[in-house]
Design a protein around this motif. Sequence first.
Motif, PDB file in Angstrom:
ATOM      1  N   VAL A   1      -3.906  14.443  12.313  1.00 48.61           N
ATOM      2  CA  VAL A   1      -2.786  15.005  11.554  1.00 48.61           C
ATOM      3  C   VAL A   1      -3.019  16.494  11.302  1.00 48.61           C
ATOM      4  CG1 VAL A   1      -1.615  14.991   9.312  1.00 48.61           C
ATOM      5  CG2 VAL A   1      -2.094  12.834  10.495  1.00 48.61           C
ATOM      6  N   ALA A   2      -4.246  16.853  10.905  1.00 46.15           N
ATOM      7  CA  ALA A   2      -4.561  18.260  10.659  1.00 46.15           C
ATOM      8  C   ALA A   2      -4.418  19.079  11.937  1.00 46.15           C
ATOM      9  CB  ALA A   2      -5.979  18.389  10.097  1.00 46.15           C
ATOM     10  N   GLY A   3      -4.906  18.535  13.050  1.00 53.81           N
ATOM     11  CA  GLY A   3      -4.796  19.245  14.320  1.00 53.81           C
ATOM     12  C   GLY A   3      -3.358  19.399  14.773  1.00 53.81           C
ATOM     13  N   ALA A   4      -2.569  18.321  14.635  1.00 52.56           N
ATOM     14  CA  ALA A   4      -1.154  18.392  15.017  1.00 52.56           C
ATOM     15  C   ALA A   4      -0.412  19.387  14.146  1.00 52.56           C
ATOM     16  CB  ALA A   4      -0.519  17.011  14.907  1.00 52.56           C
ATOM     17  N   LEU A   5      -0.738  19.410  12.856  1.00 52.82           N
ATOM     18  CA  LEU A   5      -0.098  20.361  11.944  1.00 52.82           C
ATOM     19  C   LEU A   5      -0.386  21.791  12.371  1.00 52.82           C
ATOM     20  CD1 LEU A   5       1.539  20.733   9.355  1.00 52.82           C
ATOM     21  CD2 LEU A   5      -0.584  20.516   8.062  1.00 52.82           C
ATOM     22  N   LEU A   6      -1.624  22.065  12.752  1.00 47.55           N
ATOM     23  CA  LEU A   6      -1.994  23.402  13.205  1.00 47.55           C
ATOM     24  C   LEU A   6      -1.285  23.765  14.505  1.00 47.55           C
ATOM     25  CD1 LEU A   6      -3.742  25.961  12.983  1.00 47.55           C
ATOM     26  CD2 LEU A   6      -5.559  24.714  14.184  1.00 47.55           C
ATOM     27  N   VAL A   7      -1.313  22.864  15.475  1.00 45.13           N
ATOM     28  CA  VAL A   7      -0.695  23.134  16.776  1.00 45.13           C
ATOM     29  C   VAL A   7       0.806  23.343  16.627  1.00 45.13           C
ATOM     30  CG1 VAL A   7      -0.141  22.122  19.029  1.00 45.13           C
ATOM     31  CG2 VAL A   7      -2.465  21.953  18.122  1.00 45.13           C
ATOM     32  N   TYR A   8       1.462  22.474  15.871  1.00 48.65           N
ATOM     33  CA  TYR A   8       2.906  22.588  15.694  1.00 48.65           C
ATOM     34  C   TYR A   8       3.273  23.859  14.942  1.00 48.65           C
ATOM     35  CZ  TYR A   8       4.293  18.020  17.542  1.00 48.65           C
ATOM     36  OH  TYR A   8       4.558  16.964  18.367  1.00 48.65           O
TER      37      TYR A   8
ATOM     38  N   VAL B   1       3.736  18.035   7.416  1.00 52.89           N
ATOM     39  CA  VAL B   1       3.316  18.540   6.103  1.00 52.89           C
ATOM     40  C   VAL B   1       3.382  17.411   5.078  1.00 52.89           C
ATOM     41  CG1 VAL B   1       3.926  20.080   4.205  1.00 52.89           C
ATOM     42  CG2 VAL B   1       3.936  20.938   6.552  1.00 52.89           C
ATOM     43  N   ALA B   2       4.459  16.635   5.114  1.00 48.66           N
ATOM     44  CA  ALA B   2       4.598  15.521   4.169  1.00 48.66           C
ATOM     45  C   ALA B   2       3.510  14.479   4.378  1.00 48.66           C
ATOM     46  CB  ALA B   2       5.982  14.890   4.314  1.00 48.66           C
ATOM     47  N   ILE B   3       3.159  14.202   5.632  1.00 51.49           N
ATOM     48  CA  ILE B   3       2.089  13.241   5.906  1.00 51.49           C
ATOM     49  C   ILE B   3       0.750  13.777   5.408  1.00 51.49           C
ATOM     50  CG2 ILE B   3       0.777  12.092   7.731  1.00 51.49           C
ATOM     51  CD1 ILE B   3       3.386  12.002   9.356  1.00 51.49           C
ATOM     52  N   ALA B   4       0.493  15.062   5.662  1.00 53.84           N
ATOM     53  CA  ALA B   4      -0.769  15.658   5.214  1.00 53.84           C
ATOM     54  C   ALA B   4      -0.888  15.604   3.694  1.00 53.84           C
ATOM     55  CB  ALA B   4      -0.867  17.101   5.705  1.00 53.84           C
ATOM     56  N   VAL B   5       0.178  15.935   3.000  1.00 52.73           N
ATOM     57  CA  VAL B   5       0.166  15.866   1.531  1.00 52.73           C
ATOM     58  C   VAL B   5      -0.018  14.421   1.079  1.00 52.73           C
ATOM     59  CG1 VAL B   5       1.560  16.219  -0.551  1.00 52.73           C
ATOM     60  CG2 VAL B   5       1.535  17.956   1.253  1.00 52.73           C
ATOM     61  N   SER B   6       0.609  13.487   1.788  1.00 48.51           N
ATOM     62  CA  SER B   6       0.479  12.073   1.444  1.00 48.51           C
ATOM     63  C   SER B   6      -0.960  11.587   1.589  1.00 48.51           C
ATOM     64  CB  SER B   6       1.401  11.233   2.333  1.00 48.51           C
ATOM     65  OG  SER B   6       2.754  11.585   2.149  1.00 48.51           O
ATOM     66  N   LEU B   7      -1.643  12.048   2.634  1.00 51.60           N
ATOM     67  CA  LEU B   7      -3.029  11.650   2.841  1.00 51.60           C
ATOM     68  C   LEU B   7      -3.924  12.130   1.697  1.00 51.60           C
ATOM     69  CD1 LEU B   7      -3.383  12.277   6.678  1.00 51.60           C
ATOM     70  CD2 LEU B   7      -3.468  10.056   5.524  1.00 51.60           C
ATOM     71  N   VAL B   8      -3.613  13.296   1.176  1.00 54.69           N
ATOM     72  CA  VAL B   8      -4.379  13.806   0.033  1.00 54.69           C
ATOM     73  C   VAL B   8      -4.019  13.030  -1.233  1.00 54.69           C
ATOM     74  CG1 VAL B   8      -4.806  15.806  -1.440  1.00 54.69           C
ATOM     75  CG2 VAL B   8      -4.611  16.103   1.046  1.00 54.69           C
ATOM     76  N   ALA B   9      -2.717  12.848  -1.452  1.00 48.87           N
ATOM     77  CA  ALA B   9      -2.265  12.175  -2.675  1.00 48.87           C
ATOM     78  C   ALA B   9      -2.696  10.716  -2.718  1.00 48.87           C
ATOM     79  CB  ALA B   9      -0.749  12.281  -2.789  1.00 48.87           C
ATOM     80  N   ARG B  10      -2.727  10.057  -1.573  1.00 48.02           N
ATOM     81  CA  ARG B  10      -3.068   8.628  -1.508  1.00 48.02           C
ATOM     82  C   ARG B  10      -4.410   8.406  -0.826  1.00 48.02           C
ATOM     83  NH1 ARG B  10      -0.597   6.234  -5.315  1.00 48.02           N
ATOM     84  NH2 ARG B  10      -1.855   4.524  -4.452  1.00 48.02           N
TER      85      ARG B  10
ATOM     86  N   VAL C   1       0.850  -1.192   0.000  1.00 46.51           N
ATOM     87  CA  VAL C   1       0.000   0.000   0.000  1.00 46.51           C
ATOM     88  C   VAL C   1       0.887   1.244   0.000  1.00 46.51           C
ATOM     89  CG1 VAL C   1      -1.809   1.267   1.231  1.00 46.51           C
ATOM     90  CG2 VAL C   1      -1.803  -1.247   1.241  1.00 46.51           C
ATOM     91  N   PRO C   2       0.836   2.068  -1.054  1.00 42.69           N
ATOM     92  CA  PRO C   2       1.724   3.233  -1.138  1.00 42.69           C
ATOM     93  C   PRO C   2       1.653   4.162   0.066  1.00 42.69           C
ATOM     94  CG  PRO C   2       0.760   2.801  -3.280  1.00 42.69           C
ATOM     95  CD  PRO C   2       0.081   1.867  -2.315  1.00 42.69           C
ATOM     96  N   MET C   3       0.507   4.263   0.733  1.00 38.40           N
ATOM     97  CA  MET C   3       0.410   5.168   1.877  1.00 38.40           C
ATOM     98  C   MET C   3       1.407   4.782   2.967  1.00 38.40           C
ATOM     99  SD  MET C   3      -0.925   7.907   3.030  1.00 38.40           S
ATOM    100  CE  MET C   3      -0.265   8.593   4.548  1.00 38.40           C
ATOM    101  N   SER C   4       1.667   3.496   3.136  1.00 40.28           N
ATOM    102  CA  SER C   4       2.675   3.074   4.114  1.00 40.28           C
ATOM    103  C   SER C   4       4.063   3.531   3.692  1.00 40.28           C
ATOM    104  CB  SER C   4       2.651   1.546   4.274  1.00 40.28           C
ATOM    105  OG  SER C   4       1.497   1.116   4.966  1.00 40.28           O
ATOM    106  N   ALA C   5       4.335   3.468   2.389  1.00 40.88           N
ATOM    107  CA  ALA C   5       5.614   3.964   1.881  1.00 40.88           C
ATOM    108  C   ALA C   5       5.736   5.462   2.111  1.00 40.88           C
ATOM    109  CB  ALA C   5       5.744   3.639   0.393  1.00 40.88           C
ATOM    110  N   PHE C   6       4.642   6.197   1.869  1.00 36.70           N
ATOM    111  CA  PHE C   6       4.661   7.651   2.058  1.00 36.70           C
ATOM    112  C   PHE C   6       4.856   8.022   3.525  1.00 36.70           C
ATOM    113  CE2 PHE C   6       2.467   9.564  -1.930  1.00 36.70           C
ATOM    114  CZ  PHE C   6       3.272   8.779  -2.748  1.00 36.70           C
ATOM    115  N   LEU C   7       4.261   7.258   4.431  1.00 38.53           N
ATOM    116  CA  LEU C   7       4.421   7.563   5.859  1.00 38.53           C
ATOM    117  C   LEU C   7       5.877   7.421   6.281  1.00 38.53           C
ATOM    118  CD1 LEU C   7       2.884   8.240   8.546  1.00 38.53           C
ATOM    119  CD2 LEU C   7       2.951   5.767   8.997  1.00 38.53           C
TER     120      LEU C   7
END
Length: 281
Positions: free
Chosen positions: A253-260, A226-235, A49-55
Motif C-alpha cells: 500500500v505504501a509503495g503503491a501510494l508513492l508510485v501513484y 490514502v484512505a486505505i493507508a489511513v485506515s491501516l494506521v487507525a485500525r 472486523v472494522p478494517m474490512s469496513a474501512f477497506l
Amino acid sequence: MAERPADDRVLPATRWVAVAIVPFLVVAAFLLFAFPERTGELFAWAIAVPMSAFLLASAYVGGIWFFVGVARARRWHHVTHGFPAVVVFAGALLVATLLHLDRFSQNLSFAVWMALYLTTPFVVAVLAVVQRPRDPRVPDAGDVVIPRRWRFGLAAIGAAALAFGALVFLAPEFAMTFWAWPLTPLTAQVTGAVLSLTGVVNAGLLWDARWSAFRTLFQAQLLSLVAIAVSLVARRDDLLWDRPMTLGFVVLVAGALLVYAVFTLRSEALARRAAASIPLA
C-alpha cells in the motif's frame, strides 16, 4: 442504423446515473468509517472486523470522486476507462451477496444494497456500450502522452492486483488463512472485489496513452489509497502481525501510494506545461 457520432459527448443519462449513485456512496462510506462496530444495525450486514469496513469505505471514497467526475465531465473519454471497473466491482459484489444472503441484515440498508447491486452492474454496462463509439480516440489540446514504461508498469501492477483479487474472491476460505486481518468468506470476496478495481482501470493503459483519459481515475485511485493507508494506521490493532501477508500488504500500500502520487503529480505538471504552451487564439 446510423452510426453514433464520435463527438466525445457525455450523455444526459450517464450524468444522471452518476448523480444518483453518489449519495449512496457518500452515506455508505460515512457509515462504514464512522460506525464500523454498528454495521449489523446501520449497514447491510455485520462486519466483525472494522478494517474490512474501512477497506470497502476506501473504495467508495474513490467511487465518489469518480462519479462526481462523470457528472462534471466535459468529454466522455475523460471517464471511459472507469466504467468497466465499476461493472466488474459491482458485479462481483452482487455475486458475493447472492452467495451469502444469510449473512445480511433484514433492514433498510440491505434493501438499498440489493437494489443498487441488482441494477448498477447492468445499467453501467449498458451506458458504457452506448457511450463507447462517442470516443474520437484523439487527445485533448495540450494533452500529455503517457510514456510506455509508465503505462506498462502500471498495467503490470494492476494485473497483479486483479489476479490476486480473483484468487481471494474465488477461494475465500484459503484467503482467510493468510490475509492481513481476520476475514469471513463474505468479507474475503468483498476484499477481492476491491482489489479488482485498479486492475481493470489500469488495463486501459495498454491501448490508451492519453493522460486526459486517466486523470480522474488516478485521482480517484490515489484518494482510495490514502484512505486505505489511513485506515491501516487507525485500525492497526485489527492486523495480524504474525502473518507475513500483513507486513507485505502494508509495504505494498505504501509503495503503491508513492508510485501513484509520483505518476499523478508528474503527469499533472506536464499537462500544465503543455496547456501553457498552447498559443492563445
